[in-house]
Design an enzyme around this catalytic site. Structure first.
Site, PDB file in Angstrom:
ATOM      1  N   ASP A 123      -3.065   6.294  -6.095  1.00 49.20           N
ATOM      2  CA  ASP A 123      -3.232   7.748  -6.164  1.00 49.20           C
ATOM      3  C   ASP A 123      -1.938   8.497  -6.432  1.00 49.20           C
ATOM      4  O   ASP A 123      -1.921   9.508  -7.120  1.00 49.20           O
ATOM      5  CB  ASP A 123      -3.861   8.269  -4.875  1.00 49.20           C
ATOM      6  CG  ASP A 123      -2.902   8.206  -3.691  1.00 49.20           C
ATOM      7  OD1 ASP A 123      -2.334   7.125  -3.448  1.00 49.20           O
ATOM      8  OD2 ASP A 123      -2.724   9.229  -3.007  1.00 49.20           O
ATOM      9  N   ASP A 126       2.388   5.834  -3.417  1.00 51.61           N
ATOM     10  CA  ASP A 126       2.137   4.680  -2.567  1.00 51.61           C
ATOM     11  C   ASP A 126       1.260   3.675  -3.302  1.00 51.61           C
ATOM     12  O   ASP A 126       1.081   3.764  -4.521  1.00 51.61           O
ATOM     13  CB  ASP A 126       1.501   5.118  -1.242  1.00 51.61           C
ATOM     14  CG  ASP A 126       0.277   6.005  -1.460  1.00 51.61           C
ATOM     15  OD1 ASP A 126      -0.297   5.957  -2.563  1.00 51.61           O
ATOM     16  OD2 ASP A 126      -0.102   6.750  -0.531  1.00 51.61           O
ATOM     17  N   TYR A 275      -6.842  12.207   2.879  1.00 54.83           N
ATOM     18  CA  TYR A 275      -7.661  13.039   1.989  1.00 54.83           C
ATOM     19  C   TYR A 275      -8.848  13.571   2.779  1.00 54.83           C
ATOM     20  O   TYR A 275      -9.991  13.189   2.567  1.00 54.83           O
ATOM     21  CB  TYR A 275      -8.109  12.251   0.759  1.00 54.83           C
ATOM     22  CG  TYR A 275      -6.968  12.002  -0.202  1.00 54.83           C
ATOM     23  CD1 TYR A 275      -6.546  12.995  -1.085  1.00 54.83           C
ATOM     24  CD2 TYR A 275      -6.289  10.784  -0.210  1.00 54.83           C
ATOM     25  CE1 TYR A 275      -5.491  12.782  -1.946  1.00 54.83           C
ATOM     26  CE2 TYR A 275      -5.222  10.562  -1.078  1.00 54.83           C
ATOM     27  CZ  TYR A 275      -4.838  11.565  -1.939  1.00 54.83           C
ATOM     28  OH  TYR A 275      -3.782  11.352  -2.793  1.00 54.83           O
ATOM     29  N   GLU A 521       6.492  14.028  -4.794  1.00 56.79           N
ATOM     30  CA  GLU A 521       5.551  12.925  -5.039  1.00 56.79           C
ATOM     31  C   GLU A 521       4.568  13.300  -6.148  1.00 56.79           C
ATOM     32  O   GLU A 521       3.883  14.315  -6.060  1.00 56.79           O
ATOM     33  CB  GLU A 521       4.784  12.561  -3.771  1.00 56.79           C
ATOM     34  CG  GLU A 521       3.919  11.329  -3.933  1.00 56.79           C
ATOM     35  CD  GLU A 521       3.359  10.818  -2.617  1.00 56.79           C
ATOM     36  OE1 GLU A 521       2.944   9.644  -2.566  1.00 56.79           O
ATOM     37  OE2 GLU A 521       3.340  11.589  -1.629  1.00 56.79           O
TER      38      GLU A 521
END
Length: 547
Positions: A123, A126, A275, A521
């Site tokens: 995603d 990571d 999430y 990120e």
């Protein structure tokens, strides 16, 4: 169960909706003698003076798009290969990839359940495959291809978009082994975040998480249905068998999502940290809307309008489009039917009223974006960037800009000249100008004079929060000793070309420090949104009237 926030909005808007329903109904009945509900529902703002002729390619957006599509290759558990090649043992094995520092990873994902989950995408920075944002990424990619595929093709990016989309949908098909079971996660985030290592050498356990009838996850199942339904439209002319397979899964997942209603955040509490869902009503409407476009079956349209619109649509109260909230996007996609007409002529009076409710709410959203509108939102920085929250702020800016340019093109293609905002009149180009301002900000027209798209321009983030990008290819590191690369003061040894970082603080500042995951990120869903936006801005053209 719906999230408390969405329940609050529904309750607070009940009176408003009832009154507006009554007014609209009276107006329609009073004017029934002067019009018939036809295929085209352009009830107002019509002008033959609006041009839909395409313009030339805008080179800087073409250049940026060429970079943005590359980040998907960095996120593939195994970068894609020509579709003429087949591998029986390891279908996800890397053969051809534009990102030279990536290699094979996750080839055994899913085997504990007898599944091949070796495809899909990580995603963000990571090494987890989260199904909810991955499905959202696929839906947005599909939408951008459906609306702007011809522009993508002109700049040689359509094939890359197709490949990235199929890499996700192949995974989603395999993650749905039976009608009421969907695997929604590969890997343990807690374990993953205790390691800093390249995906090619990761050593931690990679357990699977599923939703089923006992542990439902309506929002994830519905978003996955939306992804497959929208993708089925794209592959219909490319691979009809694959398109039919996607549509079969989409229908099954929608029934599963609707029949066994329940939030995955409640069924599987551990997902809340990463999430967390605010509710599932928006995903049900989103999925049904895409299924209507994919099938033309009026039952799906009825589901989104008279059956579930009053409960879930939040008419009159627009919200920000994101991986978690699909209300604004559904309102714009439903407006498409209002602009260009329904696939089935047998639309009831109630359904037509509800279509106008969707369009009116979309207009309220659009009016909030235009800088000098009487109802302009205050959720922006001093330099004009839409800014809703500090984590990953560019998501809302780019998603809003994409919806704005799309709505603008709907107006142009339908020869709709004006948008009314609390007594003030705006034109399609006002929405496009807003979209351009957000894109330009992300590409460097900001106080930092920094492009937030890695590789674009001469000044962009050097310490992107991304495991694979931050660790040298030849480094011999394990789980914990790899953290020295997280805290290294040096630039990333592998440039994550096309990565879109989270973005600036509300004061328009940015700290280029690798451990600053809030700002630094990147994510696949951000990439899908900037690909969609840039594709819409490639030229001043209008969209096709039917998907």
């Amino acid at each position: 169960m719906e999230g408390e926030e969405k329940a609050y909005h529904r309750e607070s808007n009940t009176s408003w909706c009832c009154k507006l329903f009554l007014l609209l109904y009276i107006a329609l009945v009073a004017s029934a003698s002067t019009f018939t509900i036809l295929r085209n529902f352009n009830l107002y703002y019509h002008s033959s003076q609006v041009s839909g002729r395409p313009g030339g390619i805008v080179q800087n957006y073409s250049d940026a798009l060429g970079l943005a599509t590359q980040f998907f290759d960095a996120q593939k558990c195994n970068p894609s290969f020509p579709q003429t090649h087949f591998f029986v043992m390891f279908p996800g094995k890397l053969v051809v990839n534009r990102v030279g520092w990536r290699g094979d990873s996750g080839l055994r994902d899913g085997r504990e359940e007898g599944l091949d989950l070796s495809k899909g995408m990580y995603d963000a920075g990571d090494l987890i495959k989260f199904g909810f944002p991955m499905a959202f990424t696929a839906t947005v990619l599909s939408w951008s291809i459906l609306e702007y595929g011809e522009q993508m093709k002109k700049v040689k990016q359509l094939g890359h978009a197709h490949d990235s989309l199929k890499w996700i949908t192949d995974y989603l098909i395999n993650a749905h082994p039976s009608p009421n079971v969907l695997f929604i996660q590969v890997g343990d985030p807690e374990l993953d975040h205790k390691c800093w290592q390249r995906p090619e050498t990761m050593t931690e356990r990679r357990p699977l998480v599923q939703i089923n009838t006992s542990f439902p996850g309506t929002e994830v199942a519905a978003e996955t249905a939306a992804a497959m339904a929208s993708a089925s439209l794209i592959f219909r002319k490319i691979d009809s068998s694959y398109s039919k397979l996607l549509l079969k899964h989409a229908k099954q997942l929608f029934v599963f999502a609707d029949t066994y209603r329940g939030s995955y955040s409640i069924s599987i509490p551990q997902v809340q940290q990463f999430y967390n869902s605010s509710g599932y009503g928006d995903e049900l409407l989103w999925a049904a809307t895409w299924l209507y476009h994919a099938t033309g079956e009026v039952d799906y349209l009825r589901y989104v309008t008279e059956q579930n619109g009053p409960a879930f649509a939040n008419w009159g109260s627009p919200s920000w489009f994101s991986w978690d909230d699909k209300h604004a996007a559904t309102q714009v996609l439903m407006s498409r039917i209002s602009f260009f007409g329904a696939k089935d002529l047998s639309i009831s009076m109630a359904e037509n009223i509800d279509l106008q409710m969707y369009r009116k709410t979309a207009e309220v959203f659009m009016c909030g974006l235009i800088p000098d509108s009487p109802t302009v939102t205050s959720d922006r920085t001093d330099n004009g960037l839409i800014w809703v929250e500090e984590w990953n702020c560019l998501q809302h800016a780019l998603s809003s800009a994409f919806l704005a340019v799309l709505y603008s093109d709907y107006m142009v293609a339908s020869q709709t000249e004006m948008l009314y905002c609390d007594g003030k009149i705006y034109k399609p180009e006002d929405l496009r100008s807003f979209a351009i301002s957000q894109a330009d900000y992300a590409l460097g027209k900001n106080p930092m004079k920094m492009s937030y798209l890695v590789g674009y321009g001469s000044n962009y983030p050097q310490q992107v929060h991304h495991r694979g990008s931050s660790i040298p290819v030849d480094a011999d590191t394990g789980c914990s000793d790899g953290f020295k690369w997280l805290y290294s003061p040096d630039p990333n040894p592998n440039v994550a070309v096309g990565a879109l970082v989270g973005g600036p603080f509300q004061n328009d500042s940015y700290m280029d420090i690798r451990n600053n995951s809030m700002q630094g990120e990147p994510s696949t869903y951000n990439s899908a949104l900037i690909v969609a936006l840039l594709s819409g801005l490639l030229s001043t053209s209008s969209v096709a009237k039917h998907l």
